[in-house]
Scaffold this active site. Structure first.
Site, PDB file in Angstrom:
ATOM      1  N   ALA A 148       0.840  -1.211   0.000  1.00  0.00           N
ATOM      2  CA  ALA A 148       0.000   0.000   0.000  1.00  0.00           C
ATOM      3  C   ALA A 148       0.872   1.256   0.000  1.00  0.00           C
ATOM      4  CB  ALA A 148      -0.904   0.003   1.226  1.00  0.00           C
ATOM      5  N   GLY A 149       0.526   2.178  -0.860  1.00  0.00           N
ATOM      6  CA  GLY A 149       1.297   3.418  -0.894  1.00  0.00           C
ATOM      7  C   GLY A 149       0.557   4.497  -1.662  1.00  0.00           C
ATOM      8  N   GLN A 173      13.915  11.531  -6.249  1.00  0.00           N
ATOM      9  CA  GLN A 173      13.170  11.984  -7.432  1.00  0.00           C
ATOM     10  C   GLN A 173      12.700  13.412  -7.196  1.00  0.00           C
ATOM     11  OE1 GLN A 173      12.503  10.984 -10.529  1.00  0.00           O
ATOM     12  NE2 GLN A 173      11.140  12.686 -10.873  1.00  0.00           N
ATOM     13  N   GLN A 184       9.549  14.713  -4.934  1.00  0.00           N
ATOM     14  CA  GLN A 184       9.054  13.587  -4.110  1.00  0.00           C
ATOM     15  C   GLN A 184       9.814  13.479  -2.776  1.00  0.00           C
ATOM     16  OE1 GLN A 184       9.026   9.888  -6.489  1.00  0.00           O
ATOM     17  NE2 GLN A 184       6.807   9.999  -6.254  1.00  0.00           N
ATOM     18  N   TYR A 196       7.750  11.020  -0.591  1.00  0.00           N
ATOM     19  CA  TYR A 196       7.704   9.636  -1.101  1.00  0.00           C
ATOM     20  C   TYR A 196       9.100   8.998  -1.060  1.00  0.00           C
ATOM     21  CZ  TYR A 196       6.330   5.879  -4.372  1.00  0.00           C
ATOM     22  OH  TYR A 196       6.069   4.670  -4.985  1.00  0.00           O
ATOM     23  N   PRO A 199      10.522  -1.339  -7.184  1.00  0.00           N
ATOM     24  CA  PRO A 199      10.066  -1.227  -8.574  1.00  0.00           C
ATOM     25  C   PRO A 199      10.537   0.086  -9.192  1.00  0.00           C
ATOM     26  CG  PRO A 199       8.214  -1.670  -7.070  1.00  0.00           C
ATOM     27  CD  PRO A 199       9.398  -1.259  -6.236  1.00  0.00           C
ATOM     28  N   GLY A 200      10.730   0.029 -10.496  1.00  0.00           N
ATOM     29  CA  GLY A 200      10.903   1.262 -11.246  1.00  0.00           C
ATOM     30  C   GLY A 200       9.530   1.784 -11.631  1.00  0.00           C
TER      31      GLY A 200
HETATM   32  N1  CAA Z   1      15.277  17.908 -12.289  1.00  0.00           N
HETATM   33  C1  CAA Z   1      15.491  19.236 -12.279  1.00  0.00           C
HETATM   34  N2  CAA Z   1      14.544  20.138 -12.531  1.00  0.00           N
HETATM   35  C2  CAA Z   1      13.337  19.673 -12.818  1.00  0.00           C
HETATM   36  C3  CAA Z   1      13.025  18.302 -12.862  1.00  0.00           C
HETATM   37  C4  CAA Z   1      14.065  17.409 -12.586  1.00  0.00           C
HETATM   38  N3  CAA Z   1      13.886  16.081 -12.610  1.00  0.00           N
HETATM   39  N4  CAA Z   1      11.733  18.151 -13.174  1.00  0.00           N
HETATM   40  C5  CAA Z   1      11.240  19.402 -13.310  1.00  0.00           C
HETATM   41  N5  CAA Z   1      12.212  20.293 -13.130  1.00  0.00           N
HETATM   42  C6  CAA Z   1      12.085  21.750 -13.208  1.00  0.00           C
HETATM   43  C7  CAA Z   1      11.313  22.144 -14.439  1.00  0.00           C
HETATM   44  O1  CAA Z   1      12.178  22.197 -15.549  1.00  0.00           O
HETATM   45  C8  CAA Z   1      10.786  23.506 -14.049  1.00  0.00           C
HETATM   46  O2  CAA Z   1      11.825  24.454 -14.138  1.00  0.00           O
HETATM   47  P1  CAA Z   1      11.534  25.899 -14.692  1.00  0.00           P
HETATM   48  O3  CAA Z   1      10.480  26.489 -13.772  1.00  0.00           O
HETATM   49  O4  CAA Z   1      12.855  26.581 -14.582  1.00  0.00           O
HETATM   50  O5  CAA Z   1      11.041  25.709 -16.091  1.00  0.00           O
HETATM   51  C9  CAA Z   1      10.501  23.343 -12.549  1.00  0.00           C
HETATM   52  O6  CAA Z   1      11.289  22.225 -12.123  1.00  0.00           O
HETATM   53  C10 CAA Z   1       9.056  23.067 -12.266  1.00  0.00           C
HETATM   54  O7  CAA Z   1       8.677  21.872 -12.940  1.00  0.00           O
HETATM   55  P2  CAA Z   1       7.189  21.494 -13.162  1.00  0.00           P
HETATM   56  O8  CAA Z   1       6.584  22.451 -14.118  1.00  0.00           O
HETATM   57  O9  CAA Z   1       7.056  20.057 -13.464  1.00  0.00           O
HETATM   58  O10 CAA Z   1       6.603  21.840 -11.708  1.00  0.00           O
HETATM   59  P3  CAA Z   1       5.234  21.490 -11.094  1.00  0.00           P
HETATM   60  O11 CAA Z   1       5.185  22.153  -9.798  1.00  0.00           O
HETATM   61  O12 CAA Z   1       4.119  21.703 -12.062  1.00  0.00           O
HETATM   62  O13 CAA Z   1       5.336  19.914 -10.899  1.00  0.00           O
HETATM   63  C11 CAA Z   1       6.071  17.897 -10.003  1.00  0.00           C
HETATM   64  C12 CAA Z   1       6.314  19.374 -10.077  1.00  0.00           C
HETATM   65  C13 CAA Z   1       4.706  17.626  -9.376  1.00  0.00           C
HETATM   66  C14 CAA Z   1       7.136  17.308  -9.126  1.00  0.00           C
HETATM   67  C15 CAA Z   1       6.118  17.299 -11.431  1.00  0.00           C
HETATM   68  O14 CAA Z   1       7.331  17.638 -12.015  1.00  0.00           O
HETATM   69  C16 CAA Z   1       5.999  15.790 -11.402  1.00  0.00           C
HETATM   70  O15 CAA Z   1       4.906  15.254 -11.257  1.00  0.00           O
HETATM   71  N6  CAA Z   1       7.120  15.097 -11.530  1.00  0.00           N
HETATM   72  C17 CAA Z   1       7.132  13.637 -11.541  1.00  0.00           C
HETATM   73  C18 CAA Z   1       7.373  13.122 -10.175  1.00  0.00           C
HETATM   74  C19 CAA Z   1       7.447  11.645 -10.267  1.00  0.00           C
HETATM   75  O16 CAA Z   1       8.265  11.050 -10.984  1.00  0.00           O
HETATM   76  N7  CAA Z   1       6.607  10.971  -9.534  1.00  0.00           N
HETATM   77  C20 CAA Z   1       6.578   9.534  -9.590  1.00  0.00           C
HETATM   78  C21 CAA Z   1       5.189   9.075  -9.311  1.00  0.00           C
HETATM   79  S1  CAA Z   1       5.029   7.341  -9.601  1.00  0.00           S
HETATM   80  C22 CAA Z   1       5.854   6.683  -8.336  1.00  0.00           C
HETATM   81  O17 CAA Z   1       6.301   7.322  -7.427  1.00  0.00           O
HETATM   82  C23 CAA Z   1       5.985   5.184  -8.369  1.00  0.00           C
HETATM   83  C24 CAA Z   1       7.378   4.779  -8.175  1.00  0.00           C
HETATM   84  O18 CAA Z   1       7.696   4.268  -7.117  1.00  0.00           O
HETATM   85  C25 CAA Z   1       8.329   4.922  -9.279  1.00  0.00           C
END
Ligand code: CAA
Length: 240
Positions: A83-84, A141, A144, A147, A177-178
């Site tokens: 669960a997560g 990440q 996160q 998380y 997991p990835g």
């Molecule tokens: N490294 C560096 N900078 C980053 C970045 C990264 N990886 N990702 C985004 N940025 C930067 C963007 O380029 C942007 O910069 P500018 O403002 O200079 O253009 C800034 O950060 C803001 O980015 P966003 O527009 O994406 O910001 P937001 O507030 O709308 O969203 C966020 C932020 C919610 C974190 C969104 O980026 C997101 O959802 N990211 C994915 C997070 C993710 O991978 N979650 C995994 C979920 S699944 C899971 O967790 C299962 C598992 O176990 C694998």
């Protein structure tokens, strides 16, 4: 030999695949779920697997829930802490509640379920606990902090509890997991997800069943010498 196995968050996504796989291995499988009644009912109708509702982040509810499962089916020998939730956002944007909810459910859930089941496993001299961590607990990440901290905590929790269980025949392992093709990953903004998938050497998202196969091994008799480990199943995205 069929054993009683419980999978938290077991009615959807990776949890559902784990339930089905353990059922095929001949176990009596119970799925725990927290909220989505409709999905839980559909899952039970499809599989015949009974679903019990409680919040794994709630200590008393977890103790009571496991006690009820044991009254209904017998001692729980296998626990899969799957669960997560996510509450993604950069540190500036996440609230204290977003932080607490993720730690309480993702990490606290492992503690609560272990408190309910680990002592009995040790007394009976056999047990299997598999905690579902994450690549993002290993590598971090962006967006996160909650998380990644909870999942990283799961990996530490696993190694510590494994040391306590080893002499009693109870193994405790983690799977990291990835990015797997589930509702949770589908919630990542498409443009962000596209960039993530581009960095997966295998070139695709994983499938829930690919995590379930790892759980099947770790919970089997064959997994008896493996404890305190983290099995990374991530398409080569992070080699740890
Ligand atoms: N490294 C560096 N900078 C980053 C970045 C990264 N990886 N990702 C985004 N940025 C930067 C963007 O380029 C942007 O910069 P500018 O403002 O200079 O253009 C800034 O950060 C803001 O980015 P966003 O527009 O994406 O910001 P937001 O507030 O709308 O969203 C966020 C932020 C919610 C974190 C969104 O980026 C997101 O959802 N990211 C994915 C997070 C993710 O991978 N979650 C995994 C979920 S699944 C899971 O967790 C299962 C598992 O176990 C694998």
């Amino acid at each position: 030999m069929g054993r009683v196995a419980i999978v938290t968050g077991g009615t959807r996504g990776i949890g559902a695949a784990i339930c089905k796989r353990l059922q095929r291995q001949g176990h009596i499988v119970i799925a725990n779920y927290a909220g989505n009644e409709e999905k839980a009912q559909a899952f039970t109708a499809e599989t015949g697997i009974r679903a019990y509702k409680w919040d794994v982040g709630d200590h008393e509810a977890s103790l009571d829930g496991c006690a009820q499962v044991e009254r209904d089916f017998g001692p729980i020998d296998i626990v899969v802490n799957n669960a997560g939730i996510t509450r993604d956002g950069t540190l500036r944007k996440v609230s204290f509640d977003d932080w607490n909810d993720v730690i309480r459910i993702n990490l606290g859930g492992c503690f609560n379920m272990a408190k309910a089941t680990f002592p009995g496993m040790c007394e009976r001299g056999w047990g299997r606990i598999v905690n579902i961590g994450s690549i993002n607990g290993q590598a971090g990440q962006y967006g996160q902090v909650n998380y990644a901290a909870a999942k990283s905590g799961i990996h530490g929790f696993t190694k510590a509890l494994a040391q306590e269980g080893a002499k009693f025949g109870v193994t405790v392992n983690a799977i990291a997991p990835g990015y797997i093709d589930t509702d949770m990953v589908a919630a990542v903004p498409p443009a962000v997800l596209e960039k993530i998938v581009a960095k997966i050497p295998v070139g695709r998202l994983g499938m829930a069943e690919e995590i379930a196969r790892g759980v099947a091994f770790l919970t089997s008799e064959n997994g008896g010498f493996m404890t305190g480990s983290t099995m990374s199943i991530n398409g080569g995205q992070h080699m740890y």
